[in-house]
Design an enzyme around this catalytic site. Structure first.
Site, PDB file in Angstrom:
ATOM      1  N   PRO A 181      10.753 -18.480  12.105  1.00 38.69           N
ATOM      2  CA  PRO A 181      11.741 -18.379  11.036  1.00 38.69           C
ATOM      3  C   PRO A 181      12.011 -16.915  10.685  1.00 38.69           C
ATOM      4  O   PRO A 181      11.084 -16.119  10.548  1.00 38.69           O
ATOM      5  CB  PRO A 181      11.068 -19.107   9.869  1.00 38.69           C
ATOM      6  N   GLU A 182      13.289 -16.562  10.582  1.00 39.84           N
ATOM      7  CA  GLU A 182      13.658 -15.196  10.236  1.00 39.84           C
ATOM      8  C   GLU A 182      14.068 -15.152   8.768  1.00 39.84           C
ATOM      9  O   GLU A 182      13.973 -16.154   8.049  1.00 39.84           O
ATOM     10  CB  GLU A 182      14.762 -14.713  11.165  1.00 39.84           C
TER      11      GLU A 182
END
Length: 271
Positions: A2-3
């Site tokens: 996840p960014e």
């Protein structure tokens, strides 16, 4: 992994838990990237969730007498479920709230995430205090970025993915921002011109905002706290599109490896 947009979407999804009080904590697996404090159930019991903020890819959950610093790692996910919701084999932590029969559940198949407790200022924590500016904050501007790049011999894509330069510009969004600004990902950082840096900063801000508004990118196993997909992957112009035509010039998108990561760009549109 996840960014920043996915982490921000997660943070926003946790808002219904604000002002609720904890009735208990269940830890099924203490072995994450760093071991969970075994005293956490006792520390959190009867505390109220006062605030939810984010620094880079860290979610900061402020309680009455301290803060949980949460990182989702490679495959971590926070979800809100009701009492009695069946367990997944990778559900490692439940934080149970008194009101509304809600549970904040942490799921992490690869266990590279972390849940840390601090009673000090979380922004002075060793994992956070040396991070670069947030990409959507005013301090991240062209003047700042140009100064950060002027002596760097590494490629521009790796430079903007460095969390000491700017936080949260991960692989997907670095590729997309460089395409949007017309800069090849393997350009040497110190050779990028001021006018290109101006464009790049604008593109980073635009892409990050759009990704948050679209619920992030669900490429592998990202889901929000309610189990819904993000939709920004439908907007990708280059990432994951090797061999497909560029939407601007119709030349095929090229893939190359930079710093052990796949990078995507258009040979004609990016210089």
């Amino acid at each position: 992994m996840p960014e920043l947009p996915e982490v921000e979407v997660t943070r926003l999804g946790l808002q219904p838990l604000l002002d609720l009080s904890i009735v208990g904590v269940v830890i099924r697996n203490y072995s994450l990237r760093w071991p969970i404090n075994p005293a956490l159930p006792k520390l959190l019991k009867n505390q109220t969730l006062l605030d939810l903020s984010r620094r880079g890819k860290y979610i900061l959950a402020k309680f009455t007498s301290g803060t949980l610093i949460i990182h989702l790692g490679m495959s971590g996910r926070l979800c809100i479920v009701s009492f009695g919701e069946p367990l997944n084999k990778h559900d490692h932590v439940d934080i149970r709230f008194k009101e509304n029969n809600l549970i904040l559940r942490y799921r992490d198949p690869r266990r590279f995430g972390s849940i840390l407790w601090t009673e000090e200022d979380p922004y002075n924590h060793k994992l956070i205090k040396n991070l670069g500016p947030e990409p959507l904050n005013s301090e991240f501007d062209a003047k700042y970025l140009l100064a950060s790049l002027k002596n760097k011999k590494q490629c521009i894509k790796n430079a903007i993915m460095d969390s000491h330069v700017v936080v949260g510009v991960g692989n997907i969004y670095a590729s997309e921002a460089l395409h949007d600004s017309g800069i090849r990902p393997n350009r040497i950082s110190k050779k990028v011109l001021m006018k290109e840096v101006v464009s790049l900063v604008g593109s980073i801000k635009k892409i990050i905002k759009e990704a948050i508004n679209k619920g992030g990118s669900t490429m592998n196993d990202f889901f929000d706290v309610n189990g819904d997909n993000g939709y920004f992957q439908n907007e990708h112009k280059v990432y994951g599109r090797e061999g497909l035509p560029c939407f601007q010039c119709h030349h095929p998108i090229i893939q190359l490896r930079l710093g052990q990561r796949s990078s995507f760009y258009c040979k004609k549109c990016q210089r």
